[in-house]
Design a protein around this motif. Structure first.
Motif, short mmCIF file in Angstrom:
data_model
loop_
_atom_site.label_atom_id
_atom_site.label_comp_id
_atom_site.label_asym_id
_atom_site.label_seq_id
_atom_site.Cartn_x
_atom_site.Cartn_y
_atom_site.Cartn_z
N VAL A 70 -2.07 -12.10 16.02
CA VAL A 70 -1.38 -11.38 14.95
C VAL A 70 -0.79 -12.37 13.94
N LYS A 71 -0.17 -13.42 14.46
CA LYS A 71 0.40 -14.44 13.57
C LYS A 71 -0.69 -15.10 12.73
N ALA B 242 -3.62 -13.83 12.03
CA ALA B 242 -4.16 -12.83 11.11
C ALA B 242 -3.22 -12.63 9.92
N GLN B 243 -1.90 -12.65 10.17
CA GLN B 243 -0.93 -12.50 9.10
C GLN B 243 -1.02 -13.68 8.13
N VAL C 213 -3.98 -13.14 6.04
CA VAL C 213 -3.68 -12.12 5.02
C VAL C 213 -2.91 -12.76 3.86
N ASP D 155 -8.49 -7.13 9.98
CA ASP D 155 -8.33 -7.97 11.18
C ASP D 155 -6.88 -7.96 11.66
N LEU D 156 -5.95 -7.94 10.69
CA LEU D 156 -4.54 -7.89 11.07
C LEU D 156 -4.22 -6.57 11.77
N GLU D 157 -4.73 -5.47 11.20
CA GLU D 157 -4.50 -4.17 11.84
C GLU D 157 -5.10 -4.14 13.23
N GLN E 290 -2.93 -6.22 15.42
CA GLN E 290 -1.69 -5.50 15.74
C GLN E 290 -1.95 -4.39 16.76
#
Length: 847
Positions: free
Chosen positions: A92-93, A95-96, A99, A691-693, A696
């Motif tokens: 997640v980190k 991916a963030q 983003v 990818d972030l979603e 998550q």
């Protein structure tokens, strides 16, 4: 005339190929997870419902071991779940961060896209031309500054030479003063009549020094001449190198401009090729295997042809459609957003997109009928979808019949349905519809009608009709996609509002455009290659020319320094010669003066003093001139430093101007490629967001799994604690019993010891204790005394140990007995009397 309404219902109970596989996999995983959980729950329950009274130590230990194994398994599962959470959290980190970075790129691309007007592009090109012109101007200024530096360097060199000359004159004047002082000293000695031999020797030595100085001056003169020639040649080399460097610079500017123009042309051509390619790549069509169908019907070998059809066709992602979001509503069954909600425009869009593919299929198969889409056909399909109440993948007969009454009277009708699933974008929906059509066309043998879907999708159902009205609807409660085709009773009514334009999936024209555009790109790419090669050669030539110029300038500087040194050495040699010639003249005068009369000697001394004073004045003038020349050198050096600073600034200005040109060219590239750059950045950003979603959601799932694993672990630990408690109770009871047994044994041993130390005395009918007290209720066996409860309380002794016992025995007139087992003791007999008498006599004697 009676209306002839023919209704053909066909259905498919499969979803898209990929989605079905994913769903089955997910369900299998869920089933396994539930089975495992139930199994573990049952095991745990079995352990807790057993009471300690029903469990042996071995059984309790087995329960603990089993519970410990469950804890170990759950601990491993919990550890894995926690690790999965940590991994998911890191993803997640990451991916963030992706983003964030793609958002920054997208913002830049968006800004560039907004600024990418023809006006801005033309202005940027104009700015580049102006900036390149500015480079030329700055380079000219730099060349002038460099020339000024060379001039100032020459001035410094000349000033240094002047200083050296003046210094030589000072040295000469100093030497002359010294010589004149020697003349005065010699004249004084001649007048005084002292050191005549030394004076003659001084003259000889001075002559030798002058001869040596003349030879040295000749050598230094030749060297200075050679160094001057070298400076002249070095200056010519600098002039030639400067001309070559300027020519190379002009050529470099020209080739650089041509390279920029060629690159811009290639960029424009590449943008056009990319645009056409994007159009072609986003066009989806279904290629039909040869022999699939004729006007008489479907082929007999559809199974084999179906395999070919599936292998031949694959959906191509539509980048533009990826950007179009589809609204999803919450499904009450699982409280998840998964129910598709198309807008009217989106229903029209997917229907027209599908219609284009279906018309192409009919064209390939040689059918004359064509798909028609109108506002009524869209309303027709939407009505069936919205009014269907069937929960599963089945046709809704009522909705199919009611649509003819409520929307449009029909003469012939056909429907195929399939599950589409949750669609987040129009691209997702297109993909689902595409693979549904593939299955209906090429994998339909097992359908209720046997290739019934293929007959509808291919146009076979309506081969007798010129027009085939078509619409797509999606059931709002379960995402079932309906392919609705019909022919109306009144075509005019169905055509109200006009027929909608169906996009063609024929890419023939686009392919021709692409061929032309690609040819143009190749031509311009070749021109770019030539321009780049020419520019590389020009840049290399410029670098070489600049290097040659730098080398020539260095050589000139070194030659000038060498000439300055040679001139200085020559001046020093000349000064030394002059000095030594003055000494020789003085020495010779002193020799001649040795034979002069007194008046002459006195006159010579005065003349020498006068000459000395004049020499001192000459020295003072030479020193003053040297100071002026040194000041001039300092000023020239300051001017050189200023010129060098100006040259440094001019070179920096050239560098800044070049950087500005590079920046403007980058801006031009960004503007001319703004659209593809934006699309690329948008795609990258959307993917990063997706990818972030996903990350998550994966994290949330991992956390849920982890929570469940931790709960199972806590439950397992609780069951282990319960099982351990049962075992602990058993062990505690066992320890208590062992302690009690040990205490009883110890008590028994102590009782035996006490009994062995407690003596009883038995007569035929009585039993006495050591104090002579008669006891009853005891049993004697094997000389051991037991109470009424069977406890050992003492032993029978034959020896009378106390006076009290003796008195009791005498009084009872009996003797001790042993070996009898009776609750009634016999008399002691005469023997005891005799014993008593003897004890009595003895006692009396003691008294």
């Amino acid at each position: 005339m009676k209306k002839n309404i023919k209704t053909l219902y066909t259905a498919t109970a499969v979803a898209t190929l990929l989605m079905a596989a994913k769903t089955q996999t997910a369900q299998a995983a869920t089933s396994n997870a539930e089975t495992k959980t139930n199994s573990e729950t049952t095991t745990a329950t079995g352990a807790t419902t057993t009471t300690p009274a029903q469990v042996t130590k071995e059984t309790a230990q087995a329960d603990v071991n089993k519970a410990q194994e469950v804890v170990n398994d759950q601990q491993a599962e919990a550890n894995g779940a926690q690790k999965a959470v940590d991994t998911a959290n890191q993803k997640v980190k990451d991916a963030q961060a992706k983003v964030d970075s793609t958002k920054a790129t997208l913002d830049e691309a968006t800004k560039a896209k907004q600024e990418a007007t023809q006006e801005n592009i033309d202005k940027t090109k104009s700015d580049i031309s102006q900036a390149e012109s500015d480079i030329t101007s700055k380079q000219n200024e730099a060349s002038q500054a460099e020339s000024n530096v060379n001039t100032k360097q020459s001035a410094v060199t000349q000033a240094q030479s002047d200083v050296n000359t003046s210094k030589a004159k000072v040295d000469q004047a100093t030497a002359d003063v010294n010589a004149k002082q020697a003349s005065v000293d010699n004249a004084q000695k001649v007048l005084d009549g002292t050191d005549a031999e030394q004076i003659r020797k001084n003259a000889d030595d001075a002559q030798k020094a002058v001869d040596s100085d003349k030879a040295n001056v000749q050598v230094k003169t030749t060297d200075a001449t050679n160094k001057a020639t070298a400076v002249s040649e070095a200056q010519k080399a600098v002039d030639t190198a400067q001309t070559a460097a300027q020519t190379a610079k002009t050529n470099s500017d020209t080739t650089s401009q041509k390279l920029a123009e060629a690159q811009s042309a290639v960029n424009d051509a590449q943008t056009k090729v990319n645009s056409i390619n994007d159009q072609i790549n986003s066009v989806n069509r279904i290629e039909m295997p040869k022999g699939y169908a004729t006007h008489k019907g479907l082929a007999s070998n559809l199974d084999e042809l179906g395999k070919q059809g599936l292998a031949m066709n694959k959906y191509k992602d539509d980048e533009k459609a990826k950007q179009e979001k589809i609204e999803l509503a919450v499904d009450p069954a699982d409280n998840v957003k998964s129910l598709v909600r198309l807008t009217a425009d989106q229903q029209k869009e997917i229907t027209l997109w599908t219609a284009g593919i279906l018309n192409d299929i009919r064209k390939q198969l040689g059918f004359s009928n064509r798909i028609v889409v109108t506002n009524k056909s869209l309303e027709f399909a939407k009505y069936i979808a919205d009014n269907s109440t069937i929960a599963g993948l089945e046709h809704d007969d009522k909705a199919l019949q009611d649509v003819s009454k409520n929307v449009l009277q029909i003469r012939i009708q056909s429907e195929s349905i399939g599950f589409g699933g949750a669609q987040a974008t129009m691209n997702d929906l297109q993909e689902s519809v595409y693979y549904l059509m593939l299955q209906m066309l090429f994998d339909d043998a097992d359908s209720n009608w046997g290739w019934g879907h293929a007959m509808q999708i291919s146009g076979m159902d309506f081969d007798q009709m010129k027009d085939e009205y078509f619409g797509i609807g999606i059931r709002p409660q379960n995402n079932i996609i309906g392919f609705e085709t019909f022919y109306p009773e009144d075509p005019a009514k169905a055509d109200e509002g006009g027929r909608l334009t169906i996009p063609s999936v024929d890419t023939t024209e686009l392919q021709a455009e692409l061929t032309t555009a690609q040819s143009d790109l190749n031509t311009k790419s070749n021109a770019l290659t030539s321009a780049k090669s020419a520019n590389d050669e020009a840049q290399s030539a410029l670098t070489t020319a600049n290097n040659n110029l730098a080398t020539a300038q260095t050589n000139l500087t070194n030659a000038q320094k060498a000439k300055t040194q040679a001139d200085s050495d020559l001046e020093t040699a000349k000064t030394q010669l002059t000095t030594d010639e003055a000494k020789l003249a003085s020495a010779q005068e002193a020799v001649q003066a040795l034979s002069a009369d007194l008046a002459t000697k006195q006159a010579n001394l005065q003349s020498a003093k006068d000459t000395l004073e004049e020499s001192k004045k000459n020295l003072a003038r030479a020193e003053s001139d040297l100071t002026a020349k040194q000041n001039a050198l300092t000023e020239a050096e300051n001017e050189l430093k200023s010129a060098q600073d100006t040259l440094t600034s001019a070179k920096q200005a050239v560098s800044d101007a070049q950087a500005k040109v590079d920046s403007l060219k980058a801006k031009l590239d960004s503007l001319t490629n703004a659209e593809p750059n934006y699309e690329s950045a948008k795609t990258a950003y959307d993917k990063a967001v997706s990818d972030l979603e996903t990350a998550q959601n994966n994290l949330k799932s991992a956390e849920n799994v982890n929570d469940e694993a931790q709960a199972k672990l806590d439950s397992a630990k609780s069951e282990l604690a319960k099982a351990q408690a049962v075992l602990d109770k058993i062990l505690e009871k066992e320890r208590a019993e062992e302690a009690l047994k040990k205490a009883e044994e110890e008590a028994k041993e102590a009782a035996v010891k006490r009994a062995q130390a407690t003596h009883f005395y038995q007569t035929e009918s009585k039993l006495f204790d050591a104090q002579g007290k008669e006891v009853t209720g005891y049993v004697v066996k094997d000389n051991q005394v037991y109470d009424a409860k069977g406890n050992l309380v003492g032993v029978v002794s034959k020896k009378v140990m106390t006076r009290e016992l003796h008195r009791a025995l005498v009084k009872a007139n009996t003797l001790p007995q042993t070996g009898n087992e009776s609750t009634v003791l016999a008399g002691l007999g005469v023997a005891l009397i005799g014993l008593g008498s003897m004890l009595g006599v003895a006692k009396r004697k003691r008294q």
